[in-house]
Design an enzyme around this catalytic site. Structure first.
Site, PDB file in Angstrom:
ATOM      1  N   ARG A   1       1.518  43.914   0.599  1.00 52.20           N
ATOM      2  CA  ARG A   1       2.334  42.737   0.871  1.00 52.20           C
ATOM      3  C   ARG A   1       1.470  41.687   1.551  1.00 52.20           C
ATOM      4  O   ARG A   1       0.327  41.949   1.921  1.00 52.20           O
ATOM      5  CB  ARG A   1       3.526  43.118   1.770  1.00 52.20           C
TER       6      ARG A   1
ATOM      7  N   ARG B   1       7.370  40.037  -7.402  1.00 48.79           N
ATOM      8  CA  ARG B   1       7.931  39.290  -6.260  1.00 48.79           C
ATOM      9  C   ARG B   1       7.767  37.800  -6.585  1.00 48.79           C
ATOM     10  O   ARG B   1       6.682  37.376  -6.978  1.00 48.79           O
ATOM     11  CB  ARG B   1       7.229  39.633  -4.937  1.00 48.79           C
TER      12      ARG B   1
ATOM     13  N   GLN C   1       7.768  43.755  10.072  1.00 49.64           N
ATOM     14  CA  GLN C   1       6.316  43.630   9.878  1.00 49.64           C
ATOM     15  C   GLN C   1       5.611  43.313  11.203  1.00 49.64           C
ATOM     16  O   GLN C   1       4.456  43.681  11.401  1.00 49.64           O
ATOM     17  CB  GLN C   1       6.009  42.525   8.853  1.00 49.64           C
TER      18      GLN C   1
ATOM     19  N   ASP D   1       3.591  31.737   2.080  1.00 50.34           N
ATOM     20  CA  ASP D   1       3.692  32.374   0.768  1.00 50.34           C
ATOM     21  C   ASP D   1       3.557  31.359  -0.361  1.00 50.34           C
ATOM     22  O   ASP D   1       3.128  31.705  -1.458  1.00 50.34           O
ATOM     23  CB  ASP D   1       5.007  33.140   0.650  1.00 50.34           C
TER      24      ASP D   1
ATOM     25  N   LYS E   1       7.788  33.876   5.831  1.00 47.57           N
ATOM     26  CA  LYS E   1       8.756  34.898   6.227  1.00 47.57           C
ATOM     27  C   LYS E   1       9.978  34.293   6.917  1.00 47.57           C
ATOM     28  O   LYS E   1       9.861  33.378   7.730  1.00 47.57           O
ATOM     29  CB  LYS E   1       8.046  35.904   7.142  1.00 47.57           C
TER      30      LYS E   1
HETATM   31  O1  MRU Z   1       7.507  40.049   2.768  1.00 46.27           O
HETATM   32  P1  MRU Z   1       6.074  39.994   3.193  1.00 46.27           P
HETATM   33  O2  MRU Z   1       5.738  40.963   4.262  1.00 46.27           O
HETATM   34  O3  MRU Z   1       5.126  40.062   2.013  1.00 46.27           O
HETATM   35  O4  MRU Z   1       5.921  38.531   3.812  1.00 46.27           O
HETATM   36  C1  MRU Z   1       4.653  38.099   4.226  1.00 46.27           C
HETATM   37  C2  MRU Z   1       4.664  36.759   4.857  1.00 46.27           C
HETATM   38  O5  MRU Z   1       5.654  36.077   4.918  1.00 46.27           O
HETATM   39  C3  MRU Z   1       3.346  36.260   5.339  1.00 46.27           C
HETATM   40  O6  MRU Z   1       3.522  35.414   6.440  1.00 46.27           O
HETATM   41  C4  MRU Z   1       2.656  35.472   4.219  1.00 46.27           C
HETATM   42  O7  MRU Z   1       2.620  36.208   3.030  1.00 46.27           O
HETATM   43  C5  MRU Z   1       1.286  35.094   4.597  1.00 46.27           C
HETATM   44  S1  MRU Z   1       0.237  36.523   4.745  1.00 46.27           S
HETATM   45  C6  MRU Z   1      -1.284  36.005   5.262  1.00 46.27           C
END
Ligand code: MRU
Length: 326
Positions: free
Chosen positions: A44, A78, A182, A223, A234
């Protein structure tokens, strides 16, 4: 340690579903195995998903009877992190050169990510000190944006790490990041390993702690960054941005250039992943809500560009609140 890599003809990755209890490496040799790992969040974080997409495309080209269909399944695993789709597309662009060319492209994406994270760490650490006017800033962060979310080192947490390695970190506040925690499971694990000073805080405490002056800057990953600077990250990032603005605290996005998506004009056009309600109704498989309860579970939110003080990439600093666009 690398979070994801190509070892002896297969993808190896750290299984993030079992951390911090166990550090387990998964060896994945099929596209559908990788699709499953992506959906379960065994791998992830946007940069790591980009590498997974590219390496998985190499598996598709080597083994699948219909490599384009297999790559499309991986690409769709995703929807919000643009790096996943970009990793697949960039690897597929080398299809004419066969498996070796596709794998070569995937390994370059891996190597570029390592270099980009180191550069963002340095630039971000300098910027945070400049924006806050503090030699040893206190920072707040959400989710996990460390080495586990990339190949090594990480983005926003990579900045925290750089500050710490330079002796310039007063303290990090890490949000727990419900529903999948996380922050609690992964960011705290990374901060422990680096020996950095930190506290975990409940998500709902974030804006109030900013109002009470407990952090000098907020650092988040991304993302997908739309062409106007609106940033998907997130769930919980938007609330922090509102709290940061109200408290007069700089709000900084740290992400590689590969997370900027010029094809998405504004944040309104970003597809937000809706995950299973069970993740909200309980914790790690233990049901907490009463029978019959149902949940809404958006995995990400969008912070409008006017709430973003700066976006730090491996190449530049963009100031969205001043009207600059990525
Ligand atoms: O659902 P996740 O754990 O994949 O979400 C990750 C995030 O939101 C991170 O902040 C984002 O991917 C940046 S990772 C360097």
């Amino acid at each position: 340690m690398r979070t994801i890599d190509w070892i002896d003809g297969a993808v190896e990755l750290v299984d993030q579903t079992v951390l911090p209890d166990e550090l387990v490496l998964l060896r994945i040799g099929t596209v559908d195995g990788l699709v499953d790992a992506v959906r379960r969040l065994a791998v992830r974080g946007a940069p790591a998903l980009g590498v997974a997409g590219a390496l998985g495309t190499a598996l598709a080209v080597r083994d699948e009877p219909d490599p384009l269909a297999a790559a499309a399944r991986l690409r769709a695993a995703r929807p919000t992190a643009v790096n996943l789709a970009r990793g697949v597309d960039e690897a597929l662009a080398c299809l004419d050169g066969g498996f070796e060319a596709v794998l070569g492209r995937a390994l370059r994406i891996r190597d570029d990510d390592i270099a980009a994270c180191l550069a963002m760490g340095r630039r971000g650490a300098d910027l945070v000190r400049e924006l806050t006017g503090r030699d040893r800033p206190r920072v707040m962060t959400v989710c996990n944006t460390g080495g586990l979310a990339a190949v090594e080192y990480g983005t926003a947490l990579g900045v925290v790490r750089t500050l710490h390695e330079r002796g310039q970190l007063a303290r990090a506040l890490a949000l727990e990041t419900r529903p999948l925690l996380q922050g609690t499971r992964l960011t705290a694990w990374e901060l422990e390993r680096m020996g950095a000073p930190y506290r975990l805080v409940a998500d709902s405490a974030g804006p109030f702690l900013l109002a009470r002056g407990h952090a000098d800057a907020v650092l988040i990953g991304a993302d997908r960054i739309a062409a106007d600077g609106d940033t998907a990250n997130k769930i919980g990032s938007y609330a922090l941005a509102l709290g940061a603005r109200r408290a007069g605290v700089p709000f900084v996005v740290v992400a590689p250039e590969s997370t900027v998506d010029p094809a998405t004009p504004t944040g309104a056009a970003i597809e937000i992943e809706e995950r299973c309600g069970e993740e909200v109704l309980g914790v790690r498989g233990v049901r907490l809500a009463p029978e019959g309860a149902r949940a809404l579970n958006p995995a990400f939110d969008v912070t409008p560009h006017d709430l973003i003080t700066a976006i730090v990439t491996e190449r530049r600093v963009i100031r969205p609140e001043r009207g600059e666009r990525p």
